[in-house]
Write a protein that holds these residues in place. Sequence first.
Motif, PDB file in Angstrom:
ATOM      1  N   GLU A   1       0.738  -1.125   0.090  1.00  0.00           N
ATOM      2  CA  GLU A   1       0.095  -0.019   0.037  1.00  0.00           C
ATOM      3  C   GLU A   1       0.957   1.248   0.137  1.00  0.00           C
ATOM      4  OE1 GLU A   1      -2.696  -0.140   3.345  1.00  0.00           O
ATOM      5  OE2 GLU A   1      -3.834  -1.614   2.512  1.00  0.00           O
ATOM      6  N   ALA A   2       0.357   2.296  -0.462  1.00  0.00           N
ATOM      7  CA  ALA A   2       0.968   3.580  -0.436  1.00  0.00           C
ATOM      8  C   ALA A   2       0.907   4.166   0.895  1.00  0.00           C
ATOM      9  CB  ALA A   2       0.381   4.680  -1.381  1.00  0.00           C
ATOM     10  N   PRO A   3       2.390   4.474   1.367  1.00  0.00           N
ATOM     11  CA  PRO A   3       2.325   4.987   2.767  1.00  0.00           C
ATOM     12  C   PRO A   3       1.833   6.142   3.172  1.00  0.00           C
ATOM     13  CG  PRO A   3       4.564   5.134   1.614  1.00  0.00           C
ATOM     14  CD  PRO A   3       3.560   4.655   0.767  1.00  0.00           C
ATOM     15  N   ALA A   4       1.176   6.427   4.150  1.00  0.00           N
ATOM     16  CA  ALA A   4       0.337   7.631   4.741  1.00  0.00           C
ATOM     17  C   ALA A   4       1.514   8.940   4.463  1.00  0.00           C
ATOM     18  CB  ALA A   4      -0.328   7.561   6.059  1.00  0.00           C
ATOM     19  N   ASP A   5       2.658   8.521   5.238  1.00  0.00           N
ATOM     20  CA  ASP A   5       3.963   9.388   5.328  1.00  0.00           C
ATOM     21  C   ASP A   5       4.987   8.785   4.345  1.00  0.00           C
ATOM     22  OD1 ASP A   5       2.617  11.174   6.828  1.00  0.00           O
ATOM     23  OD2 ASP A   5       2.696   9.660   8.536  1.00  0.00           O
ATOM     24  N   PRO A   6       5.950   9.833   4.033  1.00  0.00           N
ATOM     25  CA  PRO A   6       7.023   9.328   3.349  1.00  0.00           C
ATOM     26  C   PRO A   6       7.875   8.335   4.073  1.00  0.00           C
ATOM     27  CG  PRO A   6       6.852  11.704   2.990  1.00  0.00           C
ATOM     28  CD  PRO A   6       6.065  11.098   4.225  1.00  0.00           C
ATOM     29  N   PRO A   7       8.517   7.246   3.593  1.00  0.00           N
ATOM     30  CA  PRO A   7       8.902   6.309   4.441  1.00  0.00           C
ATOM     31  C   PRO A   7      10.330   6.822   4.965  1.00  0.00           C
ATOM     32  CG  PRO A   7       8.432   5.169   2.505  1.00  0.00           C
ATOM     33  CD  PRO A   7       8.063   6.578   2.486  1.00  0.00           C
ATOM     34  N   VAL A   8      10.783   6.504   6.135  1.00  0.00           N
ATOM     35  CA  VAL A   8      12.165   6.953   6.975  1.00  0.00           C
ATOM     36  C   VAL A   8      12.859   5.878   6.977  1.00  0.00           C
ATOM     37  CG1 VAL A   8      13.237   7.991   8.836  1.00  0.00           C
ATOM     38  CG2 VAL A   8      10.893   8.941   8.140  1.00  0.00           C
TER      39      VAL A   8
END
Length: 645
Positions: free
Chosen positions: A518-525
């Motif tokens: 799924e597309a992450p809600a926030d940019p992956p860290v």
Amino acid sequence: MPDSLQSAEMFHTVLVANRGEIARRVIRTLRTLGIRSIAVYSDPDADAPHVREADASYRVGPAAAAESYLNGAAILEAARASGAQAIHPGYGFLSENAAFAVACAAAGIVFIGPAPRALEVMGDKIRSKAHVAGSGVPIIPGIDAGGLADEEIADAAAEVGYPLLIKPSAGGGGKGMQVVRGPEDLPEALATARRVASAAFGDDTLLLERLIERPRHIEVQVMADARGHVIHLGERECTLQRRHQKVVEEAPSPVIDERTRARLGIAACAAAASVDYLGAGTVEFLVAADRPHDFFFIEMNTRLQVEHPLTELVTGLDLVEMQLRVAAGQPLGISQNEVRMNGHAIEARVYAESPARGFLPASGPVLAWTPAPDVRTDSAVESGSVVTADYDPMIAKVIAYGRDRGAALATLDRALGQTVLLGVDTNIAFLRALLAEEAVRAGDLDTGLIDRMPPFVDPEPTGLALRAAVAATPRTEETRAAASGTLWRSGSGWRAGGGAQPRRSLFATDAGEILSAEAPADPPVGARTAVDGDGAIWVHADGVTSRLQPLTRRAAMQRQLAMNAGPAAASHPELRAPMPGTVVAVHVTGGARVRAGERIVTIEAMKMEHPIIAPHDGTASVETIVGDQVHRDQVLARVAADPAE
């Protein structure tokens, strides 16, 4: 030595006759000493890091090494034009070329290495063994088969005793080596070894010697000055090899005790002194795994070694600086009693290759490069570099230091996991798997250990990697899928009766597995990503690098149907390039009938040929021609199976 250079003076300008990480490493010491550095380059290396880091640079030819880095005349011309007083050859290329050393002397330029006599004696396996044996250096029982008839060789082999190892006298890199377990296998092994030796080296002279079972490869670093002083700087363990090429090295060896170390050092120094050696050299020995106190001379490498940083870390000495000083006529400045080995160092060679594809060589643009912190990394690349198929596939060395072997192993594993290289396949994941082997951690090594490991499988991309890949995937019409309609093309994830749904993306791994995320809600860290020219997403996360190819739903469905077909999936009609390379042969014409296993196309990469074969009987269509530069996974041909199949 030129008359203008006094014995107590250091060079003011040195040309580095090499490329890649060793050229950068030599330039680093030259800069520290305030010596002007001169780089040479071939056409594909015009913008290479070593060229930009030098004070001046000169073109020496096209890509082919024979016309550039092995072109002694062009390199000497560059030295004269730049005002270089000396040439540092690095390793490989001209570093052990006696004729080039003679040419340097004739031109009044110092060759930073031993005299031609040492190069000539130690450059021949048979001659070097006979020579050092006269100085009391232990050698493996064996025979020089040059000039002997097969019947005479068989008689001599019986005296030496089986098992035997046959090797070309003029060779290296394991080419032509044959193991003979008994006299019945000798004739065929001799014929094979001669054939390979003649093709590879132009000389079919053979050497036969007793085979040391489960051998360990131990080498001793020596250094000598022009005043007759020879010292050793301890040993390095170079046992972890694949196809006779070193992969992981360490210093000191976990199996060598102080008494054996002293004996090894004495033998190594005796071998060097026997040819009036000058500069840095390495004397290599075989040690039986079950008898580590017994060792036998293999050969002497009359140059700096790839793994020299290990010795630098445990002794605190700069070997390149020592090379420069003794070449300039200065004394070693250190006695044997002053040499100290502290702690433990381990080095891993990072190769551009695909271990999961049988270690096929890899090439292409480096989209991102970040070395690990807190360790030494000697690299040939940086972000924006291009790894070509013209030269050796080693692109970096990661070297870790610790207070003991366990600490060094842990540091190296962590550093490999932190090393980021996107855009080109590497063996980093394989190196971490190798370091995790129980035998490696215990120090129970032999040169066949890697060959006994199961086939390597790339690690699965983690959840973080998949989320990062989704975030990095360009949102094009194709990746949004094939259906029409305003809501679908919007990419909002809206569905009838369900409102907005999280957007999911599909990816294919290099192993053919289909994954979704799924597309992450926030940019992956904590992840690094880059997109290559084929639209694949390279991602480094949780210590693993993965290449993920975005798929439309239609493409994913087609792949899944092919996988569900079971064994028939192995007979896919498309024949794709397993790596970037050059098409060197097309063996069939379009419309030709071919049989399963028949060679269709051959591509060359990293000086190795790779056949592309028909997966089944059928009719071939070819989509490439000789000379084409092809990229990885490019369709080269198709074989349409008969309708009945």
